[in-house]
Motif scaffolding. Structure first.
Motif, PDB file in Angstrom:
ATOM      1  N   VAL A 117     -10.740  -3.052   8.336  1.00 46.14           N
ATOM      2  CA  VAL A 117      -9.349  -3.514   8.368  1.00 46.14           C
ATOM      3  C   VAL A 117      -8.447  -2.327   8.068  1.00 46.14           C
ATOM      4  O   VAL A 117      -8.582  -1.694   7.023  1.00 46.14           O
ATOM      5  CB  VAL A 117      -9.113  -4.646   7.347  1.00 46.14           C
ATOM      6  CG1 VAL A 117      -7.641  -5.058   7.323  1.00 46.14           C
ATOM      7  CG2 VAL A 117     -10.006  -5.845   7.651  1.00 46.14           C
ATOM      8  N   GLN A 118      -7.575  -2.020   9.008  1.00 41.97           N
ATOM      9  CA  GLN A 118      -6.608  -0.943   8.839  1.00 41.97           C
ATOM     10  C   GLN A 118      -5.429  -1.473   8.027  1.00 41.97           C
ATOM     11  O   GLN A 118      -4.851  -2.498   8.373  1.00 41.97           O
ATOM     12  CB  GLN A 118      -6.090  -0.463  10.202  1.00 41.97           C
ATOM     13  CG  GLN A 118      -7.165  -0.005  11.164  1.00 41.97           C
ATOM     14  CD  GLN A 118      -7.677   1.374  10.834  1.00 41.97           C
ATOM     15  OE1 GLN A 118      -6.979   2.202  10.274  1.00 41.97           O
ATOM     16  NE2 GLN A 118      -8.928   1.630  11.172  1.00 41.97           N
ATOM     17  N   ILE A 119      -5.087  -0.777   6.962  1.00 41.08           N
ATOM     18  CA  ILE A 119      -3.947  -1.159   6.131  1.00 41.08           C
ATOM     19  C   ILE A 119      -2.975   0.010   6.142  1.00 41.08           C
ATOM     20  O   ILE A 119      -3.276   1.090   5.625  1.00 41.08           O
ATOM     21  CB  ILE A 119      -4.393  -1.496   4.696  1.00 41.08           C
ATOM     22  CG1 ILE A 119      -5.381  -2.666   4.724  1.00 41.08           C
ATOM     23  CG2 ILE A 119      -3.191  -1.798   3.812  1.00 41.08           C
ATOM     24  CD1 ILE A 119      -6.074  -2.927   3.417  1.00 41.08           C
TER      25      ILE A 119
ATOM     26  N   ASP B  46      -1.890   4.931   3.874  1.00 41.27           N
ATOM     27  CA  ASP B  46      -2.743   4.310   4.887  1.00 41.27           C
ATOM     28  C   ASP B  46      -4.169   4.269   4.328  1.00 41.27           C
ATOM     29  O   ASP B  46      -4.649   5.259   3.768  1.00 41.27           O
ATOM     30  CB  ASP B  46      -2.755   5.121   6.183  1.00 41.27           C
ATOM     31  CG  ASP B  46      -1.421   5.111   6.906  1.00 41.27           C
ATOM     32  OD1 ASP B  46      -0.590   4.218   6.636  1.00 41.27           O
ATOM     33  OD2 ASP B  46      -1.210   5.991   7.753  1.00 41.27           O
TER      34      ASP B  46
ATOM     35  N   ILE C  46       0.197  -6.163   0.156  1.00 39.97           N
ATOM     36  CA  ILE C  46      -1.209  -6.476  -0.109  1.00 39.97           C
ATOM     37  C   ILE C  46      -1.364  -7.606  -1.114  1.00 39.97           C
ATOM     38  O   ILE C  46      -2.194  -8.490  -0.953  1.00 39.97           O
ATOM     39  CB  ILE C  46      -1.942  -5.227  -0.674  1.00 39.97           C
ATOM     40  CG1 ILE C  46      -1.793  -4.049   0.257  1.00 39.97           C
ATOM     41  CG2 ILE C  46      -3.405  -5.534  -0.963  1.00 39.97           C
ATOM     42  CD1 ILE C  46      -2.384  -4.248   1.615  1.00 39.97           C
TER      43      ILE C  46
ATOM     44  N   HIS D 126      -7.759 -11.707   7.433  1.00 40.12           N
ATOM     45  CA  HIS D 126      -8.582 -10.492   7.457  1.00 40.12           C
ATOM     46  C   HIS D 126      -9.792 -10.526   6.528  1.00 40.12           C
ATOM     47  O   HIS D 126     -10.540  -9.553   6.457  1.00 40.12           O
ATOM     48  CB  HIS D 126      -7.719  -9.272   7.123  1.00 40.12           C
ATOM     49  CG  HIS D 126      -6.597  -9.066   8.082  1.00 40.12           C
ATOM     50  ND1 HIS D 126      -6.787  -8.658   9.387  1.00 40.12           N
ATOM     51  CD2 HIS D 126      -5.269  -9.255   7.946  1.00 40.12           C
ATOM     52  CE1 HIS D 126      -5.623  -8.580  10.000  1.00 40.12           C
ATOM     53  NE2 HIS D 126      -4.684  -8.947   9.153  1.00 40.12           N
TER      54      HIS D 126
ATOM     55  N   ILE E 145      -6.869   0.626  -3.196  1.00 44.23           N
ATOM     56  CA  ILE E 145      -5.594   0.804  -2.502  1.00 44.23           C
ATOM     57  C   ILE E 145      -4.534   1.167  -3.528  1.00 44.23           C
ATOM     58  O   ILE E 145      -4.154   0.332  -4.367  1.00 44.23           O
ATOM     59  CB  ILE E 145      -5.190  -0.472  -1.745  1.00 44.23           C
ATOM     60  CG1 ILE E 145      -6.286  -0.885  -0.771  1.00 44.23           C
ATOM     61  CG2 ILE E 145      -3.860  -0.267  -1.028  1.00 44.23           C
ATOM     62  CD1 ILE E 145      -6.039  -2.208  -0.076  1.00 44.23           C
TER      63      ILE E 145
ATOM     64  N   LEU F 108      -3.602 -11.911   4.013  1.00 41.21           N
ATOM     65  CA  LEU F 108      -4.714 -10.955   4.098  1.00 41.21           C
ATOM     66  C   LEU F 108      -6.052 -11.645   3.862  1.00 41.21           C
ATOM     67  O   LEU F 108      -7.049 -11.299   4.489  1.00 41.21           O
ATOM     68  CB  LEU F 108      -4.522  -9.813   3.106  1.00 41.21           C
ATOM     69  CG  LEU F 108      -3.427  -8.822   3.458  1.00 41.21           C
ATOM     70  CD1 LEU F 108      -3.285  -7.783   2.363  1.00 41.21           C
ATOM     71  CD2 LEU F 108      -3.703  -8.150   4.777  1.00 41.21           C
TER      72      LEU F 108
ATOM     73  N   ALA G 217       0.846  -1.195   0.000  1.00 41.66           N
ATOM     74  CA  ALA G 217       0.000   0.000   0.000  1.00 41.66           C
ATOM     75  C   ALA G 217       0.881   1.246   0.000  1.00 41.66           C
ATOM     76  O   ALA G 217       1.847   1.333   0.752  1.00 41.66           O
ATOM     77  CB  ALA G 217      -0.911   0.001   1.221  1.00 41.66           C
TER      78      ALA G 217
ATOM     79  N   THR H 277       2.288  -1.949   3.936  1.00 36.12           N
ATOM     80  CA  THR H 277       1.769  -3.303   4.133  1.00 36.12           C
ATOM     81  C   THR H 277       1.700  -4.002   2.784  1.00 36.12           C
ATOM     82  O   THR H 277       1.124  -3.471   1.824  1.00 36.12           O
ATOM     83  CB  THR H 277       0.364  -3.273   4.765  1.00 36.12           C
ATOM     84  OG1 THR H 277       0.442  -2.621   6.025  1.00 36.12           O
ATOM     85  CG2 THR H 277      -0.204  -4.675   4.933  1.00 36.12           C
TER      86      THR H 277
ATOM     87  N   ASN I 128     -13.672  -6.287   1.456  1.00 43.56           N
ATOM     88  CA  ASN I 128     -13.600  -6.772   2.831  1.00 43.56           C
ATOM     89  C   ASN I 128     -14.864  -7.598   3.093  1.00 43.56           C
ATOM     90  O   ASN I 128     -15.960  -7.058   3.204  1.00 43.56           O
ATOM     91  CB  ASN I 128     -13.506  -5.595   3.801  1.00 43.56           C
ATOM     92  CG  ASN I 128     -13.453  -6.014   5.247  1.00 43.56           C
ATOM     93  OD1 ASN I 128     -13.623  -7.181   5.587  1.00 43.56           O
ATOM     94  ND2 ASN I 128     -13.220  -5.048   6.126  1.00 43.56           N
TER      95      ASN I 128
END
Length: 149
Positions: free
Chosen positions: A111-113, A37, A119, A74, A48, A70, A34, A117, A105
């Protein structure tokens, strides 16, 4: 002659974006992270940005796959299952070929990315054409979904 690789899109040049790389000698995929954020809201598609574009030979494409961690931990998936980046997406006039990941999702919690991160993974592939393949003069005129208009 360059054959395939990654570059940072111009709007992300000074934003600390790392080029994708494989994590082990036997890894097929190049990890995409990513570029910002992002919060993936439940039951929603979230875009993203990666800050990246990919160049390749004309008879190749880049397949994009969600990282299994992920998906399993998640409940995230790519909304189209697998992304396909065509060779002519690179430097297109609309978005410079920026690879943007459309993630769904499936869960009930956001979900905080965080920026950085990992992906998805990208794998370069060759493809074959049918006998007497003909293109009706179509050229890419834009970004995501531009060839289906």
């Amino acid at each position: 002659m360059r054959q395939r690789g990654f570059e940072i899109v111009s709007s992300y040049i000074d934003k600390g974006i790392a080029l994708p790389r494989r994590q082990t000698a036997a890894s097929a995929g190049y990890d995409f992270a990513a570029a910002e954020d992002v919060v993936a809201a439940p039951q929603t598609v979230t875009l993203i940005p990666t800050g990246l574009k990919a160049y390749m030979l004309p008879d190749e494409y880049l397949s994009i796959h969600i990282r299994s961690s992920l998906a399993v931990k998640h409940g995230l998936s790519l909304i189209n299952g697998q992304g396909i980046i065509d060779a002519d997406y690179y430097n297109n006039p609309t978005n410079e070929g920026h690879i943007i990941l459309a993630v769904f999702n499936h869960g009930t919690q956001a979900v905080q990315i965080a920026k950085g991160t990992r992906i998805a993974q990208g794998i370069f592939n060759k493809y074959l054409l049918v006998d007497n393949d003909r293109i009706a003069g179509a050229t890419r005129t834009g970004g995501i979904g531009s060839t289906g208009k």
